[in-house]
Structure formats: structure tokens, C-alpha cells
Design a protein around this motif. Structure first.
Motif, PDB file in Angstrom:
ATOM      1  N   GLY A   1       5.877   1.824   1.167  1.00 37.48           N
ATOM      2  CA  GLY A   1       7.096   1.449   0.455  1.00 37.48           C
ATOM      3  C   GLY A   1       8.234   0.979   1.340  1.00 37.48           C
ATOM      4  N   LEU A   2       7.968   0.775   2.638  1.00 36.47           N
ATOM      5  CA  LEU A   2       9.041   0.383   3.547  1.00 36.47           C
ATOM      6  C   LEU A   2       9.268  -1.123   3.611  1.00 36.47           C
ATOM      7  CD1 LEU A   2       8.255   2.785   6.546  1.00 36.47           C
ATOM      8  CD2 LEU A   2      10.043   3.041   4.809  1.00 36.47           C
ATOM      9  N   SER A   3       8.238  -1.905   3.316  1.00 30.70           N
ATOM     10  CA  SER A   3       8.322  -3.343   3.582  1.00 30.70           C
ATOM     11  C   SER A   3       9.137  -4.163   2.583  1.00 30.70           C
ATOM     12  CB  SER A   3       6.913  -3.934   3.691  1.00 30.70           C
ATOM     13  OG  SER A   3       6.203  -3.797   2.473  1.00 30.70           O
ATOM     14  N   PRO A   4       9.112  -3.877   1.256  1.00 28.52           N
ATOM     15  CA  PRO A   4       9.709  -4.842   0.318  1.00 28.52           C
ATOM     16  C   PRO A   4      11.192  -5.104   0.514  1.00 28.52           C
ATOM     17  CG  PRO A   4       8.261  -3.328  -0.851  1.00 28.52           C
ATOM     18  CD  PRO A   4       8.430  -2.783   0.532  1.00 28.52           C
ATOM     19  N   HIS A   5      11.992  -4.064   0.664  1.00 24.22           N
ATOM     20  CA  HIS A   5      13.431  -4.299   0.762  1.00 24.22           C
ATOM     21  C   HIS A   5      13.810  -4.885   2.111  1.00 24.22           C
ATOM     22  CE1 HIS A   5      14.431  -1.344  -2.760  1.00 24.22           C
ATOM     23  NE2 HIS A   5      13.653  -2.345  -3.109  1.00 24.22           N
ATOM     24  N   ARG A   6      13.003  -4.632   3.137  1.00 22.34           N
ATOM     25  CA  ARG A   6      13.225  -5.291   4.423  1.00 22.34           C
ATOM     26  C   ARG A   6      12.948  -6.793   4.288  1.00 22.34           C
ATOM     27  NH1 ARG A   6      10.039  -1.067   8.519  1.00 22.34           N
ATOM     28  NH2 ARG A   6      11.281   0.798   7.995  1.00 22.34           N
ATOM     29  N   GLU A   7      11.878  -7.140   3.591  1.00 21.68           N
ATOM     30  CA  GLU A   7      11.559  -8.553   3.418  1.00 21.68           C
ATOM     31  C   GLU A   7      12.602  -9.243   2.538  1.00 21.68           C
ATOM     32  OE1 GLU A   7       7.896 -11.564   2.159  1.00 21.68           O
ATOM     33  OE2 GLU A   7       7.598  -9.398   2.038  1.00 21.68           O
ATOM     34  N   ALA A   8      13.053  -8.564   1.483  1.00 21.17           N
ATOM     35  CA  ALA A   8      14.097  -9.136   0.626  1.00 21.17           C
ATOM     36  C   ALA A   8      15.363  -9.405   1.433  1.00 21.17           C
ATOM     37  CB  ALA A   8      14.397  -8.203  -0.540  1.00 21.17           C
ATOM     38  N   LEU A   9      15.668  -8.527   2.395  1.00 20.22           N
ATOM     39  CA  LEU A   9      16.820  -8.739   3.271  1.00 20.22           C
ATOM     40  C   LEU A   9      16.707 -10.051   4.033  1.00 20.22           C
ATOM     41  CD1 LEU A   9      19.353  -7.822   4.929  1.00 20.22           C
ATOM     42  CD2 LEU A   9      17.751  -6.615   6.432  1.00 20.22           C
ATOM     43  N   ILE A  10      15.506 -10.383   4.496  1.00 19.45           N
ATOM     44  CA  ILE A  10      15.322 -11.627   5.256  1.00 19.45           C
ATOM     45  C   ILE A  10      15.648 -12.835   4.376  1.00 19.45           C
ATOM     46  CG2 ILE A  10      13.666 -13.052   6.510  1.00 19.45           C
ATOM     47  CD1 ILE A  10      12.217 -10.502   7.335  1.00 19.45           C
ATOM     48  N   TYR A  11      15.240 -12.793   3.113  1.00 22.10           N
ATOM     49  CA  TYR A  11      15.590 -13.891   2.203  1.00 22.10           C
ATOM     50  C   TYR A  11      17.107 -13.990   2.024  1.00 22.10           C
ATOM     51  CZ  TYR A  11      10.738 -14.736   0.759  1.00 22.10           C
ATOM     52  OH  TYR A  11       9.409 -15.071   0.732  1.00 22.10           O
ATOM     53  N   LYS A  12      17.794 -12.842   1.982  1.00 18.54           N
ATOM     54  CA  LYS A  12      19.253 -12.857   1.853  1.00 18.54           C
ATOM     55  C   LYS A  12      19.906 -13.481   3.093  1.00 18.54           C
ATOM     56  CE  LYS A  12      19.536 -10.605  -2.104  1.00 18.54           C
ATOM     57  NZ  LYS A  12      20.063 -11.250  -3.344  1.00 18.54           N
ATOM     58  N   VAL A  13      19.369 -13.152   4.269  1.00 19.28           N
ATOM     59  CA  VAL A  13      19.905 -13.724   5.505  1.00 19.28           C
ATOM     60  C   VAL A  13      19.622 -15.220   5.568  1.00 19.28           C
ATOM     61  CG1 VAL A  13      19.685 -13.716   8.028  1.00 19.28           C
ATOM     62  CG2 VAL A  13      19.804 -11.552   6.773  1.00 19.28           C
ATOM     63  N   GLN A  14      18.465 -15.629   5.081  1.00 19.84           N
ATOM     64  CA  GLN A  14      18.138 -17.055   5.009  1.00 19.84           C
ATOM     65  C   GLN A  14      19.192 -17.798   4.206  1.00 19.84           C
ATOM     66  OE1 GLN A  14      14.145 -17.819   3.619  1.00 19.84           O
ATOM     67  NE2 GLN A  14      14.550 -19.949   3.128  1.00 19.84           N
ATOM     68  N   GLU A  15      19.562 -17.238   3.078  1.00 19.15           N
ATOM     69  CA  GLU A  15      20.589 -17.854   2.229  1.00 19.15           C
ATOM     70  C   GLU A  15      21.938 -17.864   2.945  1.00 19.15           C
ATOM     71  OE1 GLU A  15      22.033 -17.488  -2.431  1.00 19.15           O
ATOM     72  OE2 GLU A  15      20.866 -15.875  -1.522  1.00 19.15           O
ATOM     73  N   LEU A  16      22.263 -16.776   3.594  1.00 18.22           N
ATOM     74  CA  LEU A  16      23.530 -16.675   4.312  1.00 18.22           C
ATOM     75  C   LEU A  16      23.651 -17.733   5.403  1.00 18.22           C
ATOM     76  CD1 LEU A  16      26.135 -15.122   5.086  1.00 18.22           C
ATOM     77  CD2 LEU A  16      24.697 -13.588   6.416  1.00 18.22           C
ATOM     78  N   LEU A  17      22.529 -18.083   6.023  1.00 19.13           N
ATOM     79  CA  LEU A  17      22.525 -19.058   7.110  1.00 19.13           C
ATOM     80  C   LEU A  17      22.416 -20.503   6.609  1.00 19.13           C
ATOM     81  CD1 LEU A  17      20.247 -17.129   9.629  1.00 19.13           C
ATOM     82  CD2 LEU A  17      22.692 -17.597   9.876  1.00 19.13           C
ATOM     83  N   SER A  18      22.616 -20.696   5.310  1.00 15.51           N
ATOM     84  CA  SER A  18      22.616 -22.038   4.706  1.00 15.51           C
ATOM     85  C   SER A  18      21.274 -22.741   4.828  1.00 15.51           C
ATOM     86  CB  SER A  18      23.729 -22.909   5.317  1.00 15.51           C
ATOM     87  OG  SER A  18      24.989 -22.310   5.147  1.00 15.51           O
ATOM     88  N   ILE A  19      20.198 -21.967   4.724  1.00 21.51           N
ATOM     89  CA  ILE A  19      18.844 -22.514   4.727  1.00 21.51           C
ATOM     90  C   ILE A  19      18.309 -22.442   3.303  1.00 21.51           C
ATOM     91  CG2 ILE A  19      16.500 -22.237   5.622  1.00 21.51           C
ATOM     92  CD1 ILE A  19      17.791 -20.833   8.070  1.00 21.51           C
ATOM     93  N   PRO A  20      17.917 -23.561   2.697  1.00 20.58           N
ATOM     94  CA  PRO A  20      17.376 -23.515   1.339  1.00 20.58           C
ATOM     95  C   PRO A  20      16.162 -22.603   1.257  1.00 20.58           C
ATOM     96  CG  PRO A  20      17.781 -25.783   2.038  1.00 20.58           C
ATOM     97  CD  PRO A  20      17.946 -24.921   3.257  1.00 20.58           C
TER      98      PRO A  20
ATOM     99  N   GLY B   1       0.844  -1.187   0.000  1.00 27.75           N
ATOM    100  CA  GLY B   1       0.000   0.000   0.000  1.00 27.75           C
ATOM    101  C   GLY B   1       0.877   1.234   0.000  1.00 27.75           C
ATOM    102  N   GLY B   2       0.555   2.203  -0.847  1.00 24.44           N
ATOM    103  CA  GLY B   2       1.416   3.375  -0.963  1.00 24.44           C
ATOM    104  C   GLY B   2       1.224   4.394   0.132  1.00 24.44           C
ATOM    105  N   LYS B   3       0.036   4.436   0.700  1.00 22.39           N
ATOM    106  CA  LYS B   3      -0.255   5.395   1.762  1.00 22.39           C
ATOM    107  C   LYS B   3       0.570   5.068   3.005  1.00 22.39           C
ATOM    108  CE  LYS B   3      -4.246   6.973   4.501  1.00 22.39           C
ATOM    109  NZ  LYS B   3      -5.702   6.755   4.735  1.00 22.39           N
ATOM    110  N   PRO B   4       1.186   6.056   3.640  1.00 22.07           N
ATOM    111  CA  PRO B   4       1.963   5.780   4.859  1.00 22.07           C
ATOM    112  C   PRO B   4       1.092   5.150   5.933  1.00 22.07           C
ATOM    113  CG  PRO B   4       2.433   7.980   4.034  1.00 22.07           C
ATOM    114  CD  PRO B   4       1.271   7.474   3.236  1.00 22.07           C
ATOM    115  N   GLY B   5       1.692   4.282   6.722  1.00 20.97           N
ATOM    116  CA  GLY B   5       0.962   3.628   7.798  1.00 20.97           C
ATOM    117  C   GLY B   5       0.974   2.122   7.641  1.00 20.97           C
TER     118      GLY B   5
END
Length: 403
Positions: free
Chosen positions: A163-182, A148-152
Motif C-alpha cells: 500500500g505504499l506505492s499509489p500515493h507516491r506515484e500520484a505525487l509524481i503526477y502532481k509534480v509533473q503538472e506543477l512543472l508545466s509538463i502536459p 500487492g497487499g503483502k509487505p515487501g
């Protein structure tokens, strides 16, 4: 992945004065890359704004109802569209079919701008239109949107908007990979959206009403079809899943009974390694993600599904178990409440030596995890600061519980 390898190689070089990864690290890398596509979109370092043009009004009329059997006219609906971008190889315009995805996130009050899947058609010569582009080899790819584009945030589930959530969520996938989790690969990106009916940015339905007339953060995400194809495997579903697809085997009952479940379906698999499950459970606590269910013992959570926001793929005589979908995680929502560490006391499955080994891995990889968070801080200081705090409290709790 490339970013992680550079960081990891640097750490190893400092410690061992070598330019090569240790054999154990190479084994971890091979394991975590099971199912991964080699599409360049997941490794490119180019800063690209992608433009997706389609009939958003018609697309949004085909939102699937949450927690219910999806009607065929919605399940099969795809809106024709065009994905465009410019990179070092030039300008690209690919015809695509656009489909909505997600469960409760398709509800207008949750995500006025819901998640999507793009399908790449074949050209007259029989080649996928994605051939020779960043999406080489892909038939489909997911898009994690700004919701949702509206703040909140949304009501009830408090999904983060603005617009705050997508890159935070993408970071979690990167950490998942870093921790050797498929799991699925993710690539943060930015998207412009054009409504094919108006030639302008679409207007999100209420309660947002936001006019999407500027590039918004998002991310590309591997999907299960791509993972299964590249793993040369098949997806396994929970035996007690609420809704069933006749084309999928629904046989999973619990982690400890995996071999028995597989035998009942005519397969032979290796036992699931407890260390793999320990990594997943600690990773979920690290990211403050509690929107999942995984039945480990047969008598666990008997009134719920054995799998929720988890995938199981049978490949090469193994069941690969991995989590996904982190839009409600504390890292995304900046939830600084104390971490809820898993109970690993049941020695029928969780052996003290295995727990100690995985805890040591998590401690060893903390600097690399924080380096990924530092990258996010370049565009999202408040989010990175919250995540840093959550990481710190996780490791404090880890030290106290697993000395």
C-alpha cells in the motif's frame, strides 16, 4: 491542481503583493491543462473511501501476457461491477465495467492486484451514469492500485507492495503538472474491494496471498481516451512499435523529425519546442524514473522503441509529448541512488539558452515541489523523507552540471 494554485498564488503574492498570476504563469497553466477533464474527482478535497465490487477471480483470469500480442478474448474482456461511495452530495452506486491494464504489472508475481480501468455505461435516457457525480463527463477512468497487499516488493522489477506505492506515484503526477509538463491528472484515494462471488474482500494470488479486507491506498488516473477527447486531437504512435492497432496512426520516428513524420501522414505541425523536452528529461531525473524511451534524434537507441511510457497527441497543429507510468520510479521505490541527469550537450536541438531557462524554472519551483512532498509526509513519513533526500541530491547535481 487546486492545491498547486493555492501554493503558487501565495508565493507570487509574497513576491509581488498581487493576487494575480503573471502572464507567463497563465500561459504555462493553459498549456499544461490541455487534455484535462473537468471531472470533480481530480479536484475534490473530500476524504472518500471508494468501494469497488466485481468478480475479481474471473477478472484476474484475464491478465494480458507481457510484451506480447494480447488475445482478443483478453483484450475485450470486462467484468461487470459497481463503484460506490458517499460524499457531501450523498450516497452513490454506479454500475461500471472493469478491465485490467498495464504490461508487466499484470503478471501475478509483479502485481497480484493489478491496475484497472473503469468504464461508465449510459442509462436509459442516453446519459452517462457518471453525470452529476465526481466522475461527470468521464467515460473511462484508470485506477492505480496498491499492486500487492503483502509487505515487501515484487521479484525482478521490485514493485513496491503493502500500500505504499499509489500515493507516491500520484505525487509524481502532481509534480509533473506543477512543472508545466502536459499529462494525465491523478487523484489519490482509498479503496475497499469486495468480491461479488463471496461478498468479502478478494484474496490476492500467490506470491502474495493477502486478504484485501481493509481500505487500501490507490489513485484515479485520467487515461489517453479522455485526454485525446478533451484535447480534440488524435493519438500518434511510434512507427517502430512492436504491436500495432490498425485504427491508430503509427508515424512517430523522432522528436527532431516530428514535422517530417507529420507531413508523411498528411498533417502540418509546429516544431516541437526543445524546452518542452528539456523539462521532461529533467523531470524524469528528478523523480528517478528510468522506465521510458523517447527517441529525440533519428540515430538514438535504434534497436528499441521510439516511444515507451510516453504519449504523443496531435492537437491544434502541435504534437503534445508527455510521459506517464511511474510505478518503478525512485520516488516510489525509495531509491536513494545518485540521480542520472540527461546529456543536453548536443546543440543541434538543445540550445544553451533553453537549458538555462528550464533549469531556472526547476530551481524556482523547488519550494512548491517540496510543499507537495510535505503533504505526503502526513501519511507516509518514510516515503516523504526518501523523496526529500532525492530532491536534494537532484538539485545538488543540477547546480554542478548546469552552473
Amino acid at each position: 491542481m487546486e492545491k498547486y494554485l493555492r501554493t503558487y498564488i501565495t508565493l507570487m503574492a509574497l513576491a509581488a503583493c498581487s493576487f494575480f498570476l503573471a502572464p507567463a504563469a497563465l500561459a504555462d497553466k493553459a498549456t499544461v491543462e490541455i487534455g484535462h477533464t473537468k471531472a470533480p474527482v481530480f479536484t475534490t478535497k473530500e476524504k472518500i473511501v471508494f468501494t469497488l465490487k466485481t468478480d475479481y477471480g474471473n477478472l484476474w483470469k484475464h491478465r494480458a501476457p507481457p510484451n506480447a500480442e494480447v488475445p482478443e478474448d483478453i483484450k475485450e474482456f470486462e467484468a461487470p461491477g459497481q463503484l460506490s461511495w458517499t460524499d457531501s452530495k450523498g450516497k452513490h452506486d454506479l454500475p461500471v465495467q472493469v478491465h485490467l491494464r498495464g504490461n508487466t504489472s499484470q503478471v501475478e508475481s509483479q502485481c497480484p492486484f493489478p491496475k484497472m480501468t473503469l468504464s461508465f455505461e449510459k442509462d436509459r435516457e442516453g446519459d452517462r451514469v457518471s453525470k452529476g457525480t465526481l466522475f461527470e463527463g468521464l467515460k473511462t477512468v484508470g485506477i492505480g492500485t496498491h499492486c500487492g497487499g503483502k509487505p515487501g516488493s515484487s521479484v525482478r522489477f521490485h514493485r513496491v507492495w503493502g500500500g505504499l506505492s499509489p500515493h507516491r506515484e500520484a505525487l509524481i503526477y502532481k509534480v509533473q503538472e506543477l512543472l508545466s509538463i502536459p499529462g494525465f491528472q491523478a487523484a489519490p484515494a482509498n479503496f475497499s474491494y469486495i468480491d461479488s462471488k463471496t461478498g468479502k474482500g478478494p484474496v490476492e494470488p500467490q506470491p502474495s496471498g493477502f486478504v484485501v479486507d481493509r481500505p487500501m491506498p490507490g489513485f484515479f488516473l485520467e487515461d489517453i481516451k479522455t485526454f485525446v477527447k478533451n484535447a480534440d486531437g488524435k493519438e500518434i504512435r511510434a512507427a517502430d512499435a512492436r504491436f500495432k492497432d490498425p485504427d491508430k496512426p503509427y508515424i512517430f520516428t523522432s522528436i527532431v523529425n516530428a514535422q517530417r513524420d507529420a507531413r508523411a501522414a498528411g498533417s502540418t505541425i509546429e516544431p516541437i519546442d526543445p524546452k518542452d523536452i528539456i523539462r521532461i528529461l529533467l523531470f524524469q531525473a528528478l523523480a528517478r524514473n528510468y522506465d521510458w524511451e523517447l527517441r529525440i534524434f533519428p540515430d538514438d537507441i535504434p534497436d528499441s522503441q521510439g516511444l515507451w511510457n510516453f504519449k504523443v497527441v496531435e492537437a491544434d497543429g502541435n504534437w503534445i509529448v508527455f510521459p506517464y507510468d511511474y510505478d518503478l520510479a525512485g520516488w516510489v521505490k525509495s531509491d536513494n541512488s545518485p540521480p542520472e541527469l540527461p546529456d543536453l550537450a548536443d546543440r543541434r536541438f538543445f540550445k544553451p539558452g533553453d537549458v538555462s531557462q528550464v533549469v531556472a524554472e526547476f530551481k524556482e519551483k523547488r519550494p512548491a515541489i517540496e510543499a507537495l512532498v510535505d503533504d505526503l509526509a502526513k501519511e507516509d513519513k518514510s516515503g516523504a523523507l526518501s523523496i526529500r533526500g532525492q530532491i536534494s541530491s537532484f538539485y545538488t547535481a543540477l547546480d554542478r552540471k548546469f552552473r
